[in-house]
Design a protein around this motif. Structure first.
Motif, PDB file in Angstrom:
ATOM      1  N   GLU A 142      -5.977  16.279  30.897  1.00 17.70           N
ATOM      2  CA  GLU A 142      -5.125  15.299  30.214  1.00 17.70           C
ATOM      3  C   GLU A 142      -3.659  15.691  30.232  1.00 17.70           C
TER       4      GLU A 142
ATOM      5  N   VAL B 219      -7.737  10.234  27.455  1.00 18.35           N
ATOM      6  CA  VAL B 219      -8.184   9.980  28.825  1.00 18.35           C
ATOM      7  C   VAL B 219      -9.046   8.712  28.878  1.00 18.35           C
TER       8      VAL B 219
ATOM      9  N   PHE C 130      -5.370  12.921  35.198  1.00 10.42           N
ATOM     10  CA  PHE C 130      -6.232  11.748  34.977  1.00 10.42           C
ATOM     11  C   PHE C 130      -5.569  10.467  35.477  1.00 10.42           C
TER      12      PHE C 130
END
Length: 315
Positions: free
Chosen positions: A204, A271, A209
């Motif tokens: 993250e 995320v 991501f």
């Protein structure tokens, strides 16, 4: 005024221990050593304090290990991988799919095996005080969701510069590409690699991501962090203060675990909100079976094999 107050508090201590960490301020390991310092100051009536130099202020891990061994740095929070050459048994903790889950990891580290490994640091002029949580590393990529070992074939994954990780990825039918962490985002974005592997907070906070929207929770490694103290600095302390240091370190472990769990949850929520597809119900058996040659290579001696068996037998 705040700076003056802090300086006054530090000045009240007879001895201020300097502690190194490569992670930024607020990171769970940094917070844990700061908590250890609070406990230690309380236990010793202000005789001992800890000042944490976070964000690699005292150097990168390889350099700070040597400084700690020679007594230049008093305390050091270090990843386990850099110790593999000095203490071969530490490499066992890096073996893929060794730990069944976080509870299994904690039970191993809190038990006889954990103490056995901590004791091995003494021969390297270090006093190993405690293990901190590392998080589970899992694969993520830009191409497709990985739902079986067959989906790994041909994909290119960035790995840390570790032979264990290179061999693990090769055993799964993929291609390992060791590269610096800072190059991963652009390499995924441009297709130089398909993905990488890491824990929730790193996935993250790095922004990976954003360019690799498929995250598979295979949890292949849970390599603990270790908090060590210079043997030279430790032996300068009275027996009473030595015991206080050991006790404060142990008492900081639950604090670290709580902070890490909260950080993981926060990263996971961020995320998921970004639309990442997460594969949770993975059949790990084929992945584990593929690791046979890796275990043969890195757990080659009877002593190493025994250590693996003890870890597996831990409930």
């Amino acid at each position: 005024m705040a700076g003056t107050m802090l300086a006054g508090a530090a000045g009240a201590c007879e001895t201020t221990l300097r502690s190194s960490d490569t992670h930024p301020d607020g990171y769970p390991t940094v917070a844990a050593v700061q908590e250890m310092g609070r406990i230690l100051e309380e236990k010793t009536g202000g005789r001992l304090c800890i000042e944490v130099f976070h964000s690699a202020q005292l150097g990168e891990e390889k350099d700070t290990i040597e400084q700690t061994r020679f007594g230049v740095i008093d305390l050091n929070r270090i990843s386990m991988a850099p110790f593999n050459g000095l203490i071969p048994e530490t490499a066992i903790l890096s073996l893929p799919y060794l730990f069944r889950d976080v509870d299994h990891l904690h039970n191993v580290l809190d038990g006889p095996v954990g103490e056995q490994i901590l004791d091995l640091f003494t021969a390297q002029d270090l006093i190993a005080l405690a293990f901190y949580d590392p998080g589970a590393r899992s694969f993520y990529n830009r191409t497709k969701p990985i739902k079986s070992i067959e989906d790994m074939k041909g994909l290119k994954f960035r790995v840390i510069q570790s032979d264990v990780f290179v061999d693990m990825v090769a055993a799964l039918g993929a291609n390992a590409v060791p590269m610096p962490y800072g190059e991963v985002y652009s390499s995924i974005e441009t297709g130089v690699i398909d993905g990488a592997e890491n824990n929730w907070p790193s996935y993250e906070s790095s922004g990976h991501f954003e360019v690799a929207k498929y995250y598979t929770l295979d949890e292949h490694t849970m390599v603990p962090e270790v908090l060590v103290m210079s043997k030279t600095a430790f032996e300068k302390l009275s027996p009473e203060d030595q015991e206080a240091v050991r006790a404060a370190a142990k008492e900081s472990v639950p604090f670290n675990r709580e902070k890490w769990a909260a950080r993981e949850k926060e990263s996971e929520e961020k995320v998921l909100a970004a639309g990442v597809e997460v594969v949770r119900d993975l059949d790990k058996a084929p992945f584990q079976a593929a690791m046979a040659p890796v275990y043969e290579k890195y757990a080659a001696t009877p002593e190493m094999k025994q250590l693996v068996e003890e870890i597996r037998a831990t409930e």
